[in-house]
Design a protein around this motif. Structure first.
Motif, mmCIF file in Angstrom:
data_model
loop_
_atom_site.group_PDB
_atom_site.id
_atom_site.type_symbol
_atom_site.label_atom_id
_atom_site.label_comp_id
_atom_site.label_asym_id
_atom_site.label_seq_id
_atom_site.Cartn_x
_atom_site.Cartn_y
_atom_site.Cartn_z
ATOM 1 N N CYS A 60 0.841 -1.187 0.000
ATOM 2 C CA CYS A 60 0.000 0.000 0.000
ATOM 3 C C CYS A 60 0.878 1.240 0.000
ATOM 4 O O CYS A 60 2.054 1.191 0.373
ATOM 5 N N SER A 61 0.304 2.348 -0.444
ATOM 6 C CA SER A 61 1.017 3.624 -0.438
ATOM 7 C C SER A 61 0.007 4.737 -0.249
ATOM 8 O O SER A 61 -1.202 4.550 -0.453
ATOM 9 N N GLY A 62 0.504 5.905 0.154
ATOM 10 C CA GLY A 62 -0.385 7.045 0.337
ATOM 11 C C GLY A 62 0.320 8.334 -0.007
ATOM 12 O O GLY A 62 1.534 8.469 0.170
ATOM 13 N N PHE A 63 -0.457 9.314 -0.513
ATOM 14 C CA PHE A 63 0.097 10.592 -0.947
ATOM 15 C C PHE A 63 -0.809 11.742 -0.523
ATOM 16 O O PHE A 63 -2.031 11.600 -0.487
ATOM 17 N N VAL A 64 -0.176 12.853 -0.213
ATOM 18 C CA VAL A 64 -0.882 14.122 -0.028
ATOM 19 C C VAL A 64 -0.617 14.963 -1.268
ATOM 20 O O VAL A 64 0.528 15.081 -1.705
ATOM 21 N N ILE A 65 -1.670 15.541 -1.841
ATOM 22 C CA ILE A 65 -1.535 16.377 -3.022
ATOM 23 C C ILE A 65 -1.734 17.827 -2.601
ATOM 24 O O ILE A 65 -2.763 18.184 -2.022
ATOM 25 N N SER A 66 -0.751 18.648 -2.888
ATOM 26 C CA SER A 66 -0.823 20.057 -2.503
ATOM 27 C C SER A 66 -0.080 20.903 -3.533
ATOM 28 O O SER A 66 1.056 20.582 -3.898
ATOM 29 N N GLY A 67 -0.730 21.943 -4.007
ATOM 30 C CA GLY A 67 -0.102 22.821 -4.989
ATOM 31 C C GLY A 67 0.283 22.112 -6.275
ATOM 32 O O GLY A 67 1.262 22.476 -6.917
ATOM 33 N N ALA A 76 -8.031 12.278 -12.411
ATOM 34 C CA ALA A 76 -9.452 12.342 -12.756
ATOM 35 C C ALA A 76 -10.317 11.902 -11.589
ATOM 36 O O ALA A 76 -11.358 12.505 -11.306
ATOM 37 N N THR A 77 -9.888 10.840 -10.886
ATOM 38 C CA THR A 77 -10.652 10.367 -9.724
ATOM 39 C C THR A 77 -10.647 11.395 -8.611
ATOM 40 O O THR A 77 -11.666 11.648 -7.959
ATOM 41 N N LEU A 78 -9.499 12.023 -8.381
ATOM 42 C CA LEU A 78 -9.402 13.062 -7.357
ATOM 43 C C LEU A 78 -10.311 14.240 -7.687
ATOM 44 O O LEU A 78 -10.914 14.851 -6.797
ATOM 45 N N GLY A 79 -10.442 14.539 -8.966
ATOM 46 C CA GLY A 79 -11.306 15.640 -9.386
ATOM 47 C C GLY A 79 -12.773 15.377 -9.114
ATOM 48 O O GLY A 79 -13.575 16.325 -9.010
ATOM 49 N N ARG A 80 -13.171 14.109 -8.988
ATOM 50 C CA ARG A 80 -14.572 13.760 -8.700
ATOM 51 C C ARG A 80 -14.834 13.550 -7.211
ATOM 52 O O ARG A 80 -15.955 13.244 -6.824
ATOM 53 N N ALA A 81 -13.793 13.710 -6.392
ATOM 54 C CA ALA A 81 -13.906 13.301 -4.987
ATOM 55 C C ALA A 81 -14.157 14.468 -4.038
ATOM 56 O O ALA A 81 -13.743 14.436 -2.887
ATOM 57 N N HIS A 82 -14.846 15.490 -4.486
ATOM 58 C CA HIS A 82 -15.079 16.652 -3.625
ATOM 59 C C HIS A 82 -16.195 16.398 -2.610
ATOM 60 O O HIS A 82 -16.117 16.850 -1.473
ATOM 61 N N LYS A 135 8.212 12.069 -9.875
ATOM 62 C CA LYS A 135 8.345 12.022 -11.331
ATOM 63 C C LYS A 135 7.063 11.698 -12.082
ATOM 64 O O LYS A 135 6.826 12.241 -13.165
ATOM 65 N N TYR A 136 6.233 10.819 -11.527
ATOM 66 C CA TYR A 136 5.134 10.269 -12.314
ATOM 67 C C TYR A 136 3.742 10.718 -11.903
ATOM 68 O O TYR A 136 2.774 10.370 -12.577
ATOM 69 N N TRP A 137 3.611 11.480 -10.812
ATOM 70 C CA TRP A 137 2.284 11.866 -10.357
ATOM 71 C C TRP A 137 1.502 12.595 -11.451
ATOM 72 O O TRP A 137 0.334 12.277 -11.705
ATOM 73 N N LYS A 138 2.122 13.538 -12.116
ATOM 74 C CA LYS A 138 1.405 14.318 -13.115
ATOM 75 C C LYS A 138 1.097 13.521 -14.378
ATOM 76 O O LYS A 138 0.295 13.954 -15.211
ATOM 77 N N ARG A 139 1.719 12.373 -14.521
ATOM 78 C CA ARG A 139 1.425 11.521 -15.680
ATOM 79 C C ARG A 139 0.283 10.549 -15.386
ATOM 80 O O ARG A 139 -0.208 9.877 -16.302
#
Length: 265
Positions: free
Chosen positions: A39-46, A85-91, A75-79
């Motif tokens: 498993c892995s986890g990330f915080v997205i900011s800026g 797309a999933t994050l954009g629907r998760a508001h 390196k690969y997050w923006k790719r």
């Protein structure tokens, strides 16, 4: 991997919020829920991703889990269009997505984050808001792809899982990435201490109140290299400037631009 085992694992996860063992417990939860191997986890900011955790159920795979997670963040997050797309629907609520490695067209991304660790599939839960979070569960080739039952169990538990991660981040302040900036009074106090005592450095390089910088002592090989660079032929104008002593050889130093140790974190 019955429901009672998953319920106990989830209860233990809640109990570990704010604890150093939280990520390990999350790995156990995902293993109970969907037989995840990593498993892995990330915080997205800026627009940037920062790795929170990377764990493998098999300790021998932990090194790959950490390396792949750091590669992804840097390196690969923006790719990763599927995660974005999933994050954009998760508001309004947490959203889940499934992605086999075979559909990833970016060869470098697929090799470095999946193939090198024999990972064949990922399922993710994403949460938007003031803290944006992506949590992933992975399966390796030896385990086979996630079954439909695995997906359903993961989706059912995902609101609890993402809420626990969110609370853990807020308690441990991991979402800030770095320690809070000192206040103006604290900075002024530290600067006054530097002016009166100098920075805490070895005697040969110690800053003194009489000087804002001190030369670095070069090794013989470094002195020779610097001398050879300075003595190379160059333009007539620069040579004329040297002869007239308008330009002197450079001196490497802890110059005024060098950050103080407490500001360099």
């Amino acid at each position: 991997m019955n429901d009672s085992g998953s319920s106990r694992a989830l209860a233990d996860l809640v109990a570990r919020i704010g604890d150093a063992a939280f990520a390990d417990q999350l790995m156990l939860v995902l293993h109970h829920l969907c037989a995840a191997d990593m498993c892995s986890g990330f915080v997205i900011s800026g627009g940037k991703a920062r790795a929170m955790f990377a764990v493998s159920i098999d300790p021998k795979r932990s090194a790959f889990a950490r390396i792949a997670t750091l590669r992804y963040a840097r390196k690969y997050w923006k790719r990763d269009t599927a995660a974005a797309a999933t994050l954009g629907r998760a508001h309004r609520s947490a959203q889940t997505t499934r992605r086999p490695s075979s559909v990833i067209r970016d060869l470098d991304y697929r090799v470095e984050c999946y193939a090198e660790g024999d990972v064949i599939e990922r399922i993710s839960v994403c949460k938007a808001g003031d803290i944006q979070i992506i949590a992933n569960a992975y399966r390796q080739r030896a385990s086979g792809p996630f079954s439909q039952q695995h997906i359903e169990r993961f989706e059912a538990a995902s609101p609890i899982v993402i809420a626990a991660i969110d609370k853990h981040l807020r308690l441990t302040r991991l979402s800030r990435g770095v320690a809070a900036m000192p206040g103006a009074d604290a900075i002024a106090t530290r600067l006054r201490g530097i002016e009166s005592t100098g920075l805490s450095m070895p005697a040969r390089r110690r800053f003194s109140p009489a000087s804002s910088w001190a030369p670095i002592k070069l090794r013989s090989r470094e002195r020779w290299a610097l001398k050879s660079i300075w003595s190379r032929p160059t333009s007539p104008r620069l040579c004329q400037a040297r002869r007239s002593k308008q330009i002197a050889p450079p001196v490497l130093s802890h110059g005024p631009g060098a950050a103080a140790p407490w500001l360099a974190a």
